[in-house]
Design a protein around this motif. Structure first.
Motif, short mmCIF file in Angstrom:
data_model
loop_
_atom_site.label_atom_id
_atom_site.label_comp_id
_atom_site.label_asym_id
_atom_site.label_seq_id
_atom_site.Cartn_x
_atom_site.Cartn_y
_atom_site.Cartn_z
N GLU A 226 0.88 -1.15 0.00
CA GLU A 226 0.00 0.00 0.00
C GLU A 226 0.93 1.21 0.00
O GLU A 226 2.05 1.15 0.51
CB GLU A 226 -0.87 0.02 1.26
N GLU B 110 -12.03 0.72 -3.28
CA GLU B 110 -11.97 1.04 -1.86
C GLU B 110 -11.77 -0.25 -1.06
O GLU B 110 -12.03 -1.35 -1.55
CB GLU B 110 -13.26 1.71 -1.40
N ALA B 111 -11.31 -0.12 0.17
CA ALA B 111 -11.08 -1.29 1.01
C ALA B 111 -12.34 -2.15 1.07
O ALA B 111 -13.46 -1.65 1.19
CB ALA B 111 -10.68 -0.86 2.41
N ARG B 112 -12.14 -3.46 0.98
CA ARG B 112 -13.27 -4.38 1.01
C ARG B 112 -13.88 -4.41 2.40
O ARG B 112 -13.24 -4.79 3.37
CB ARG B 112 -12.81 -5.79 0.63
N LYS B 113 -15.13 -4.01 2.48
CA LYS B 113 -15.83 -4.00 3.76
C LYS B 113 -16.58 -5.30 4.00
O LYS B 113 -17.00 -5.60 5.11
CB LYS B 113 -16.80 -2.81 3.80
N SER C 14 -13.68 -10.53 1.13
CA SER C 14 -12.26 -10.42 1.46
C SER C 14 -11.60 -11.78 1.61
O SER C 14 -10.37 -11.89 1.55
CB SER C 14 -12.07 -9.61 2.74
N ARG D 103 -5.60 2.25 -3.46
CA ARG D 103 -7.06 2.19 -3.42
C ARG D 103 -7.64 3.54 -3.86
O ARG D 103 -7.20 4.59 -3.41
CB ARG D 103 -7.53 1.83 -2.01
N TYR E 120 -16.10 1.30 -6.42
CA TYR E 120 -16.71 0.08 -5.92
C TYR E 120 -17.71 -0.41 -6.95
O TYR E 120 -17.75 0.09 -8.09
CB TYR E 120 -17.35 0.29 -4.55
#
Length: 253
Positions: A5, A23-26, A31, A54, A59
């Protein structure tokens, strides 16, 4: 090899290829795929260092369903920053970014391959006349002729497309599944591949649009007997052209 990163990089890190990511996988279920060797986010997938950036606002809805001009601008800014940081080529973590291929490539002076689908024109030339290229995609309904056109797939290139509808993957994307059964998903992916080949007897090669599918490429290849191309095969090919030194000759150049 390390996947960095941006905030994790030191001055001694030298990423070769940059990855423009969502974007970060929520979603915890989704994930899970990132923990599989071969997934674009797994540290053992690439034999060279990559820089993962990212993109805020990127998304499912803004890349796949309704490609966003705002997200494209953010991707272009990130690509330019990567180029300034001496990254040698740029890829993305979603095959639907094919829709942005031309704009991204025109924004920088280094190679950009936004989608595994960019390999299709090459495969067409590799196959005999009349053979088709099979595409397995995350979402068949959203993969349009415009996506293919943006990566050089003309109307005279025969393709057939099948999606991962009604699989563990589609349930995860709709947030109706908290934990993914990865073994079940692998069987579902294989079932889709077999159906693709059974329904289209002239398929001579398969391309995996989705960057979460490379962990299953070997299984698909073994069961169908066909060559399978994905974003990882493409990344390694590009790496060889920009930094490969198999025989140690580059040290003295």
């Amino acid at each position: 090899m390390a996947v960095y990163e941006k905030q994790d990089m030191s001055n001694t890190d030298t990423p070769i290829i940059g990855i423009l990511g969502w974007e970060a996988r929520k979603n915890n279920a989704l994930s899970q795929l990132g923990h599989l060797p071969g997934d674009i986010a797994h540290p053992t997938t690439f034999s060279f260092p990559v820089l993962y950036k990212r993109i805020e606002g990127a998304y499912h809805e803004t890349v796949i369903m309704k490609p966003s001009a705002k997200v494209l601008r953010a991707m272009i800014d990130a690509a330019k920053e990567m180029e300034r940081n001496a990254v040698k080529a740029i890829m993305t973590d979603c095959g639907f970014n094919a829709i942005f291929q031309q704009e991204l490539a025109n924004a920088v002076d280094i190679p950009v391959f936004a989608s595994s689908l960019i390999q299709i024109p090459l495969l067409h030339l590799m196959l005999k006349e009349g053979q088709q290229i099979g595409i397995i995609t995350a979402y068949q309904e959203y993969l349009t002729a415009e996506h293919l056109k943006k990566v050089g797939v003309s109307e005279n290139i025969p393709v057939c497309i099948l999606g991962l509808d009604n699989t563990e993957f589609s349930k995860v994307r709709s947030d109706s599944l908290a934990i993914m059964d990865v073994d079940k998903f692998e069987k579902e992916v294989l079932s889709v591949a077999k159906r693709l080949v059974d329904e289209n007897r002239e398929v001579g090669a398969i391309v995996l649009e989705c960057t979460d599918l490379p962990p299953f490429a070997a299984t698909i290849r073994r069961e169908t007997g066909l060559p399978v191309f994905d974003i990882v095969t493409l990344a390694h090919m590009v790496y060889e052209t920009i930094a490969g030194d198999r025989w140690g000759k580059g040290k003295n150049v």
